[in-house]
Design a protein around this motif. Sequence first.
Motif, PDB file in Angstrom:
ATOM      1  N   LYS A  47      27.601  26.701  63.718  1.00 12.58           N
ATOM      2  CA  LYS A  47      26.325  26.817  63.005  1.00 12.58           C
ATOM      3  C   LYS A  47      25.281  25.924  63.668  1.00 12.58           C
ATOM      4  CE  LYS A  47      24.239  26.710  58.496  1.00 12.58           C
ATOM      5  NZ  LYS A  47      23.449  25.642  57.992  1.00 12.58           N
ATOM      6  N   ASP A  63      11.226  29.639  69.386  1.00 12.18           N
ATOM      7  CA  ASP A  63      11.361  31.045  68.983  1.00 12.18           C
ATOM      8  C   ASP A  63      12.330  31.791  69.912  1.00 12.18           C
ATOM      9  OD1 ASP A  63       9.610  30.781  66.823  1.00 12.18           O
ATOM     10  OD2 ASP A  63       7.873  31.527  67.950  1.00 12.18           O
ATOM     11  N   ALA A  66      15.790  30.582  69.056  1.00 16.62           N
ATOM     12  CA  ALA A  66      16.227  31.140  67.771  1.00 16.62           C
ATOM     13  C   ALA A  66      16.701  32.574  67.938  1.00 16.62           C
ATOM     14  CB  ALA A  66      15.093  31.068  66.750  1.00 16.62           C
ATOM     15  N   ASN A  67      16.014  33.325  68.761  1.00 16.18           N
ATOM     16  CA  ASN A  67      16.431  34.697  69.039  1.00 16.18           C
ATOM     17  C   ASN A  67      17.805  34.716  69.715  1.00 16.18           C
ATOM     18  OD1 ASN A  67      15.914  37.594  69.143  1.00 16.18           O
ATOM     19  ND2 ASN A  67      15.694  37.277  71.350  1.00 16.18           N
ATOM     20  N   ARG A  70      20.362  33.632  67.181  1.00 13.48           N
ATOM     21  CA  ARG A  70      20.259  34.394  65.933  1.00 13.48           C
ATOM     22  C   ARG A  70      20.025  33.477  64.722  1.00 13.48           C
ATOM     23  NH1 ARG A  70      23.906  37.299  69.100  1.00 13.48           N
ATOM     24  NH2 ARG A  70      23.322  39.473  69.374  1.00 13.48           N
ATOM     25  N   VAL A  71      19.140  32.504  64.927  1.00 15.16           N
ATOM     26  CA  VAL A  71      18.728  31.601  63.856  1.00 15.16           C
ATOM     27  C   VAL A  71      17.481  32.194  63.222  1.00 15.16           C
ATOM     28  CG1 VAL A  71      17.805  29.298  63.353  1.00 15.16           C
ATOM     29  CG2 VAL A  71      19.743  29.555  64.915  1.00 15.16           C
ATOM     30  N   LYS A  72      17.527  32.398  61.923  1.00 13.19           N
ATOM     31  CA  LYS A  72      16.409  33.061  61.238  1.00 13.19           C
ATOM     32  C   LYS A  72      15.258  32.115  60.902  1.00 13.19           C
ATOM     33  CE  LYS A  72      19.048  36.811  59.037  1.00 13.19           C
ATOM     34  NZ  LYS A  72      19.846  37.085  60.149  1.00 13.19           N
ATOM     35  N   LYS A  73      15.581  30.847  60.624  1.00 11.57           N
ATOM     36  CA  LYS A  73      14.540  29.917  60.177  1.00 11.57           C
ATOM     37  C   LYS A  73      14.488  28.702  61.102  1.00 11.57           C
ATOM     38  CE  LYS A  73      12.967  27.412  56.126  1.00 11.57           C
ATOM     39  NZ  LYS A  73      13.286  26.956  54.789  1.00 11.57           N
TER      40      LYS A  73
END
Length: 160
Positions: A47, A63, A66-67, A70-73
Amino acid sequence: MQLVLVRHGKAEDPAARPSDLERELTTTGRSTVKAMAKGLRLCVSGKVAIWTSPLPRARQTADILANAFRVKKIREHDAIAAGDLEVLASDWRDLDPQPKALILVGHQPHLGSWAERLTGAVLPIKTAAALAVDLDEDSALSGMLRWYAHPKVLAGLADR
């Protein structure tokens, strides 16, 4: 917890914007971060949480990461741009649940100072470079350097 410090990708020339606070990633900066993010995924597992400086070049780097993860926030944290490691450490100690890794996207000279303070290592943190520190359980402000990688090395990992 593992703390991963990532310097933003190559940014526009300071003369390109009225203020240094507005500088964005260049096309080369974006492509370098995309390539290094693929390799970074091989070095960081479990995680992941991502915190970033609110400055555009750091946010754009975050950003892309995160992509890849696969981190949304993503959390924007003013203390990253301000260089306030104590505030950051207080906040990451309070994370519940604790992620396996916390990626901080920021700027020089703060990242280099933090790496030295946490591990004693003096490192040349180039744009889009990353390093990982295994934080001590007893102290959020000390740890062991796990690895340091130039963006080309990280990108090369993904190509194998």
